[in-house]
Design an enzyme around this catalytic site. Sequence first.
Site, short mmCIF file in Angstrom:
data_model
loop_
_atom_site.label_atom_id
_atom_site.label_comp_id
_atom_site.label_asym_id
_atom_site.label_seq_id
_atom_site.Cartn_x
_atom_site.Cartn_y
_atom_site.Cartn_z
N SER A 31 -50.20 -46.24 -11.35
CA SER A 31 -49.56 -45.05 -11.91
C SER A 31 -48.30 -45.41 -12.69
O SER A 31 -47.93 -44.71 -13.64
CB SER A 31 -49.21 -44.04 -10.81
N GLU A 32 -47.64 -46.51 -12.31
CA GLU A 32 -46.45 -46.94 -13.05
C GLU A 32 -46.80 -47.27 -14.50
O GLU A 32 -46.07 -46.92 -15.42
CB GLU A 32 -45.81 -48.14 -12.35
N HIS A 33 -47.91 -47.96 -14.69
CA HIS A 33 -48.34 -48.31 -16.05
C HIS A 33 -48.90 -47.08 -16.77
O HIS A 33 -48.68 -46.91 -17.97
CB HIS A 33 -49.40 -49.40 -15.99
#
Length: 481
Positions: free
Chosen positions: A207-209
């Site tokens: 989810s960070e990317h």
Amino acid sequence: MEIGIVGAGVGGLVTALLLAKQGNSVTIFEKEAFLGGRLTSQGNERYRIDQGPTIVLLPDLLKEILQEAGIPEEELELIPCDPLYDIHFNDGTTYTKFRDLPTQLAEIERLFPGESDHFLRYLSDMSRVYRLGMKAFLSKTFKRKRDFLTFENMKLLIDSKAYKDLKSFNASYFSPSKLQEAYSLQSLYIGGSPLEVPGLYGLVSYSEHAFGIWYLKGGYYSLIPVLEKACKRMGITIHVKAKVERLQIEQNVCKGLVVNNEDCRFDAVVFNGDFPNLHPMINTHERKKSYKSSSGCVLVYLGVEKRFQEMKAHQFYLPEHFEKNMKQVFKTKQLPDDPSFYIFNPVALDEKAAPPGESVLYFLIPVPSGDDIDWETAAPALVEKVLQKAEERHFNGLRESIRWMEIRTPKDAIKDGLFQGGSFGIAPTLFQSGGFRPQLSPYNIERLYSVGASVHPGGGVPIVLQGARILSELIKKELGA
């Protein structure tokens, strides 16, 4: 409908707003003198910083649910972090995570030649798992385990190999151990060991990317006054210093609660505390279950008469032997010999987070939960070791520039009512996840509900808000609210 809510954490506050929008009369009882639970601040008249969560994930989900709760988007200023953060390995290597894909691929090839194709496969597979997992696991509650143990859900877990522990799951994509660790450490955000949590939690790192990492200007804790203002606008009554002693259960129906020896009758009650603390309040024949707590943290808050211009907002420092560190924290329950730690440096994103030329810093050191360790003796030595290492690596002149410092340990967390001093609720292990985690309607007791980090769908502010949204829909369906 008149609904009582026990606890004014972010889950309780957002649940209250969503229920009030449905036309319910809502009253919140908070044992502390302040609102927010884990989402509060630490500081003095000169310095102030988040006490708990610092990293904002899933910004669109966060904004969407807050808008449903009546919080206009303009009341929140989200600042993107890009680069996302640095991961510093013990040998001096630094790996940087980026939102921009070409830049990230170049960074991978710089340090790990030949691994960029594996990373692309990882992103492709995780995109599918995220899409299906959001629908299958994070958008519904499981009143019965068989609702969770469906053929479709089990097929998803098996096909994605998400039943493996996170470290092994990442090893199926990345060969270098450093890269495996770089995409496993995120389980620490929710207090779980990458050697124990299911690979499905790899969605946190993905989810960070996919959606970025963000900073809420003013600190994550600044969300609480916004929610409090909205509660007042909606006519929600909030009582502070109001510790609920027990719930009123009659013929397997929750009829209200008792606070300060006063009976308060409600049509339904929502518990927004650490879930294991609910059982002693119900006084029925419901079987008490044993839960494993998340990791604890030693948290260090600093006011520093200096700025570190080269340092990003988020830094992770990994030890020489990462698996040994995780086993000491989670299995043998020892103080780690060579601790891992995280540093939050908000002035890198918001120069007004501290006085001009100064910094506020936040150190998080994963440690065992519980009170078996003498924290009054152990914490100062552990903190000194971490501060010295940070100073030697990147924060030159740190210790001599400190003007304010406070330390929180699992002992403080226990005093605040966090289960066994775990900073993140119950641990996100395989059999404390999904349908095996406490649910929004947790017992065979009508009109009793629960929401928060220890309850499905899980921890992390946006996911807790997702739980609040599902709960408001469940109460409307069951009670016609």
